[in-house]
Design a protein around this motif. Structure first.
Motif, PDB file in Angstrom:
ATOM      1  N   ASP A   1      35.623  19.702  -2.986  1.00  0.00           N
ATOM      2  CA  ASP A   1      35.276  19.479  -4.397  1.00  0.00           C
ATOM      3  C   ASP A   1      35.928  20.532  -5.291  1.00  0.00           C
ATOM      4  N   THR A   2      35.879  21.789  -4.839  1.00  0.00           N
ATOM      5  CA  THR A   2      36.471  22.870  -5.628  1.00  0.00           C
ATOM      6  C   THR A   2      37.965  22.669  -5.785  1.00  0.00           C
ATOM      7  N   ALA A   3      38.600  22.291  -4.677  1.00  0.00           N
ATOM      8  CA  ALA A   3      40.056  22.088  -4.718  1.00  0.00           C
ATOM      9  C   ALA A   3      40.416  20.966  -5.679  1.00  0.00           C
ATOM     10  N   ARG A   4      39.636  19.934  -5.661  1.00  0.00           N
ATOM     11  CA  ARG A   4      39.933  18.802  -6.552  1.00  0.00           C
ATOM     12  C   ARG A   4      39.758  19.204  -8.006  1.00  0.00           C
ATOM     13  N   ARG A   5      38.697  19.963  -8.249  1.00  0.00           N
ATOM     14  CA  ARG A   5      38.463  20.389  -9.641  1.00  0.00           C
ATOM     15  C   ARG A   5      39.635  21.228 -10.154  1.00  0.00           C
TER      16      ARG A   5
END
Length: 413
Positions: free
Chosen positions: A73-77
């Protein structure tokens, strides 16, 4: 399940698996700080779910699963590059396999130790980085041990983690030609973790106590990886000799007992024998180092279990060698005490006086040694002040009580 039971289970995982979980996640994402952040969120999630849902059958795998999702999720954000997303996808698949597998996920901590010792990392940050990321020592304690402010240490650690991510440092154990450059930092980190736990052994069940077991486990892994490295065996022998005396260090009532007054019948013969085996093997390598000498000093103390005596002259010879190889404050103080115990208290005190005073202002072992040597010289007034100063510098209540007791029971001058 009660909330307290769930919290106890989480605390147990933190103590026993934190370093392995960080290493596992970081080895696949190449991002130490990101792995720590994701794992922290996973622990928060566990605090929210385990009290009502119960502790999962494989808590480490459950945490990996949650941390993996947080990482993605962090990477996508952040809209990272496609290549990094692909890496995370592979990491997610591996974490998924670990979750459903009957086998325990691999232990990647040793790799991460060598990553932290990479030449691209600031020398001053290598050992602290290992202590925090792999062995779970908190930053404030690391800062205290390295005599810097918590803020400065925090900045140093952040820079090191960013360097690992930006430089794409591979999470692999280096080839033997690179071992010599990195292994000394790995040894220092493992021993620092051990001594951190050793300082709090009287506090049963604490994270610090678990550190001693973790450090010894890491020492064993290092010996398996580098069976012909004498200093790895020397370090393991040193920790085993100290650990053998765990039960004798305090009475059943929690009273601190100095090493030369401990009941040797309470020492672990199995650990001492294992330590001697490593020490004997290391001696065949014909390359003496700091940890072998420190282990040899502990070996002479261990011989009291057989002979009933302590050969202080032999200990002094070993300290003379140790000071030449590693002239730390600790080795200089130990040498001074050995001189006094070998029969020359005046020379021992002179050696203690030669240590730069500004370097020992807050060093508790120095003030305890100073009190002891002043007592041997009959300077009881000064000895009393030194013992009191030493007592004020320790957080261990049992050791503090012992030092106050020594101060109070000195004869009047």
């Amino acid at each position: 399940m009660s909330e307290s039971a769930a919290h106890a289970a989480i605390e147990s995982v933190v103590r026993g698996s934190y370093g392995r979980l960080v290493a596992y996640l970081a080895a696949r994402s190449g991002d130490v700080a990101g792995a720590q952040d994701a794992l922290s969120e996973a622990f928060v999630s566990a605090l929210q779910h385990w009290p009502s849902d119960g502790v999962p059958e494989k808590p480490e795998a459950w945490l990996l699963h949650v941390a993996r999702n947080r990482t993605i999720d962090t990477a996508r954000r952040r809209q990272v590059k496609q290549a990094f997303e692909e890496t995370l996808r592979l990491a997610a698949e591996e974490a998924q396999r670990a979750e459903v597998s009957r086998e325990e996920f691999p232990d990647e901590r040793l790799k991460l130790l060598f990553v932290c010792a990479h030449p691209a990392i600031d020398v001053a940050a290598r050992t602290p980085l290992m202590l925090q990321t792999v062995l779970g020592v908190d930053a404030a304690r690391i800062a205290s041990a390295f005599l810097v402010s918590p803020t400065a240490m925090g900045q140093r650690l952040v820079r090191a983690k960013n360097k690992i991510r930006a430089a794409g440092i591979p999470f692999t154990v280096p080839e033997p030609p690179e071992w010599d450059e990195r292994v000394s930092f790995v040894l220092d980190a493992i021993y620092s973790a051990y001594t951190t736990g050793w300082d709090s052994l009287n506090e049963s069940g604490t994270t610090h106590q678990a550190l001693t077991e973790e450090a010894i486990a890491m020492g064993r892994m290092l010996v398996q990886l580098m069976p012909t490295e004498p200093e790895a065996r020397g370090l393991l022998a040193l920790m085993l000799h100290c650990e053998a005396r765990r039960e004798a260090r305090f009475t059943n009532e929690g009273v601190f007992v100095p090493l030369d007054e401990q009941d040797a019948r309470r020492w672990s013969r199995a650990m001492m024998e294992e330590a001697e085996q490593h020490l004997r093997y290391a001696s065949t390598c014909k390359r003496v180092g700091r940890y072998q000498l420190e282990a040899a000093i502990q070996s002479i103390h261990a011989d009291r279990a057989v002979s009933g005596l302590i050969d202080w002259k032999e200990i002094l010879l070993l300290y003379e060698g140790l000071v030449k190889i590693a002239p730390t404050i600790g080795s200089q103080v130990g040498r001074a005490v050995a001189m006094a115990q070998a029969g020359d208290a005046a020379s021992g005190f002179a050696a203690l006086e030669a240590v730069p005073r500004e370097r020992v202002a807050d060093y508790q072992p120095y003030w305890a040694a100073r009190g002891h040597l002043l007592h041997l010289l009959g300077r009881t007034g000064e000895a009393r002040k030194a013992f009191t100063r030493a007592a004020s510098l320790t957080d261990d209540p049992a050791l503090r009580a012992h030092l106050f007791n020594r101060s109070e029971h000195l004869p009047s001058t």
